[in-house]
Design an enzyme around this catalytic site. Structure first.
Site, PDB file in Angstrom:
ATOM      1  N   ASN A   1       4.538  -1.283 -19.792  1.00 32.05           N
ATOM      2  CA  ASN A   1       4.447   0.117 -20.202  1.00 32.05           C
ATOM      3  C   ASN A   1       5.516   0.347 -21.271  1.00 32.05           C
ATOM      4  OD1 ASN A   1       4.371   2.877 -20.456  1.00 32.05           O
ATOM      5  ND2 ASN A   1       5.239   3.309 -18.426  1.00 32.05           N
ATOM      6  N   TRP A   2       5.075   0.418 -22.521  1.00 36.14           N
ATOM      7  CA  TRP A   2       6.044   0.507 -23.621  1.00 36.14           C
ATOM      8  C   TRP A   2       6.578   1.914 -23.825  1.00 36.14           C
ATOM      9  CZ3 TRP A   2       3.501  -2.745 -28.164  1.00 36.14           C
ATOM     10  CH2 TRP A   2       3.311  -4.057 -27.727  1.00 36.14           C
ATOM     11  N   LYS A   3       5.978   2.883 -23.146  1.00 36.65           N
ATOM     12  CA  LYS A   3       6.393   4.288 -23.271  1.00 36.65           C
ATOM     13  C   LYS A   3       6.419   4.698 -24.758  1.00 36.65           C
ATOM     14  CE  LYS A   3       8.887   3.681 -19.016  1.00 36.65           C
ATOM     15  NZ  LYS A   3       9.861   4.184 -18.072  1.00 36.65           N
TER      16      LYS A   3
ATOM     17  N   HIS B   1       1.788   8.549 -14.184  1.00 42.86           N
ATOM     18  CA  HIS B   1       3.147   7.985 -14.197  1.00 42.86           C
ATOM     19  C   HIS B   1       4.130   9.085 -13.801  1.00 42.86           C
ATOM     20  CE1 HIS B   1       6.892   6.276 -15.661  1.00 42.86           C
ATOM     21  NE2 HIS B   1       6.284   5.097 -15.613  1.00 42.86           N
TER      22      HIS B   1
ATOM     23  N   GLU C   1       6.859   9.951 -14.953  1.00 38.89           N
ATOM     24  CA  GLU C   1       7.397  10.731 -16.075  1.00 38.89           C
ATOM     25  C   GLU C   1       6.422  11.837 -16.471  1.00 38.89           C
ATOM     26  OE1 GLU C   1       8.282   7.398 -18.645  1.00 38.89           O
ATOM     27  OE2 GLU C   1       9.902   6.824 -17.290  1.00 38.89           O
TER      28      GLU C   1
ATOM     29  N   GLU D   1       5.741   2.939  -7.739  1.00 37.09           N
ATOM     30  CA  GLU D   1       6.963   2.984  -8.540  1.00 37.09           C
ATOM     31  C   GLU D   1       7.917   4.017  -7.937  1.00 37.09           C
ATOM     32  OE1 GLU D   1       6.228   1.502 -12.789  1.00 37.09           O
ATOM     33  OE2 GLU D   1       5.730   3.627 -12.758  1.00 37.09           O
TER      34      GLU D   1
ATOM     35  N   GLY E   1      13.821   2.720 -14.681  1.00 38.94           N
ATOM     36  CA  GLY E   1      14.781   2.800 -15.778  1.00 38.94           C
ATOM     37  C   GLY E   1      16.230   2.949 -15.325  1.00 38.94           C
TER      38      GLY E   1
ATOM     39  N   SER F   1      12.412  -1.159 -12.628  1.00 33.22           N
ATOM     40  CA  SER F   1      13.453  -2.109 -13.012  1.00 33.22           C
ATOM     41  C   SER F   1      13.104  -3.560 -12.665  1.00 33.22           C
ATOM     42  CB  SER F   1      14.802  -1.705 -12.395  1.00 33.22           C
ATOM     43  OG  SER F   1      15.191  -0.421 -12.865  1.00 33.22           O
TER      44      SER F   1
ATOM     45  N   GLY G   1       8.569  -1.553 -17.385  1.00 31.84           N
ATOM     46  CA  GLY G   1       8.940  -0.681 -18.494  1.00 31.84           C
ATOM     47  C   GLY G   1       9.859  -1.413 -19.457  1.00 31.84           C
ATOM     48  N   GLY G   2      11.170  -1.183 -19.307  1.00 35.35           N
ATOM     49  CA  GLY G   2      12.168  -1.713 -20.238  1.00 35.35           C
ATOM     50  C   GLY G   2      12.012  -3.194 -20.567  1.00 35.35           C
TER      51      GLY G   2
HETATM   52  C1  PEP Z   1       7.923   2.278 -15.691  1.00 37.14           C
HETATM   53  O1  PEP Z   1       8.271   3.199 -16.418  1.00 37.14           O
HETATM   54  O2  PEP Z   1       6.752   2.196 -15.336  1.00 37.14           O
HETATM   55  C2  PEP Z   1       8.960   1.331 -15.274  1.00 37.14           C
HETATM   56  C3  PEP Z   1       8.731   0.622 -14.217  1.00 37.14           C
HETATM   57  O3  PEP Z   1      10.118   1.279 -16.039  1.00 37.14           O
HETATM   58  P1  PEP Z   1      11.341   0.235 -15.846  1.00 37.14           P
HETATM   59  O4  PEP Z   1      10.745  -1.129 -15.649  1.00 37.14           O
HETATM   60  O5  PEP Z   1      12.109   0.350 -17.122  1.00 37.14           O
HETATM   61  O6  PEP Z   1      12.083   0.701 -14.647  1.00 37.14           O
END
Ligand code: PEP
Length: 255
Positions: free
Chosen positions: A12-14, A98, A100, A170, A176, A216, A237-238
């Site tokens: 997920n590149w956001k 998601h 967010e 999640e 994050g 994470s 994500g990251g």
């Molecule tokens: C996400 O936003 O779906 C996510 C899991 O982010 P991260 O891996 O950065 O925690």
């Protein structure tokens, strides 16, 4: 890794990457991962890079996903994008609900369920996110919250649609933040989600559904998390923004 269900790892590149950066990243990923068939790999760039990334991955095993879509088919919805438009760009998956979006855009379970049904109607595979906040976990409300999100966000799906839906667990406190759920915490919630699907759709459907863990995930913790019996992949994500860390996550599951 010997798993009951085929693993699925999605990035997920956001709100990151220009078109040129996105194309450069998938070029490298395709070179590193494009030939492997053990794990379903999905990249979810921002809308602006979907077309270029889809074209680049046209002959690749790596699939493209979007990060959101409208629940409506067409019409006067300024700024929105519908499922058919995503299919038009050869997009296969879409992340829905998601945390967010649940938090910043106040997306409700009812809205997520409408989007999930619209995605299936257009032939897109939804990745539906659920997760509790730290306050909810600390007040022992995790199962109540997750149960409500699973029932509400997946309401109205038939058995085949349910099997073709990916769920991403999640925990909001792990996204994050660098904090990861322990393998026990992840496995416990994943088993709970599978049990909930079983109550609604029966055991055969529940056993077919893939449930990703997200929060994470990094090369250093992926193998342990994904070796849990009910963890069928990761939403990253990251660590998906860089070729090496995303490839290492996928490769760590293949040893
Ligand atoms: C996400 O936003 O779906 C996510 C899991 O982010 P991260 O891996 O950065 O925690």
């Amino acid at each position: 890794m010997n798993k009951e269900r085929k693993l699925i790892v999605a990035g997920n590149w956001k709100m990151n990457k220009t078109v040129a950066e996105a194309v450069a990243l998938v070029e490298t990923l395709d070179r590193d991962l494009g030939a492997q068939t053990d794990v379903d790999v999905v990249v979810c760039p921002p809308f602006t890079a979907l077309d270029a990334v889809s074209v680049k991955l046209k002959n690749s095993l790596i699939k493209v996903g979007a990060q959101n879509m409208s629940e409506f088919d067409y019409g006067a919805f300024t700024g929105e994008i519908n499922a058919g438009m995503l299919r038009d760009l050869l997009v296969h998956y879409v992340i829905l609900g998601h945390s967010e979006r649940r938090e910043c855009q106040q997306e409700s379970d009812t809205l997520v369920s409408a989007k999930t049904k619209a995605a299936h109607a257009a032939g897109l595979k939804p990745i539906v996110c659920v997760g509790e906040t730290l306050t909810q976990r600390e007040s022992n409300e995790t199962e109540t919250v997750i149960g409500r999100q699973v029932e509400g966000s997946l309401a109205g799906l038939d058995a085949e649609q349910m099997k073709d839906t990916v769920i991403a667990y999640e925990p909001v406190w792990a996204i994050g933040t660098g904090k990861t759920a322990t393998t026990e915490q992840a496995q416990q919630v994943h088993a709970f989600i599978r049990g909930k699907i079983g109550e609604i759709h029966g055991n055969e459907v529940a056993q077919a559904v893939r449930i990703q863990y997200g929060g994470s995930v990094k090369p250093a913790n992926a193998q342990e998390l994904l070796s849990q019996p009910d963890v069928d992949g990761a939403l990253v994500g990251g660590a998906s923004l860089e070729d090496r860390s995303f490839s290492d996550i996928i490769n760590s599951t293949r040893n």
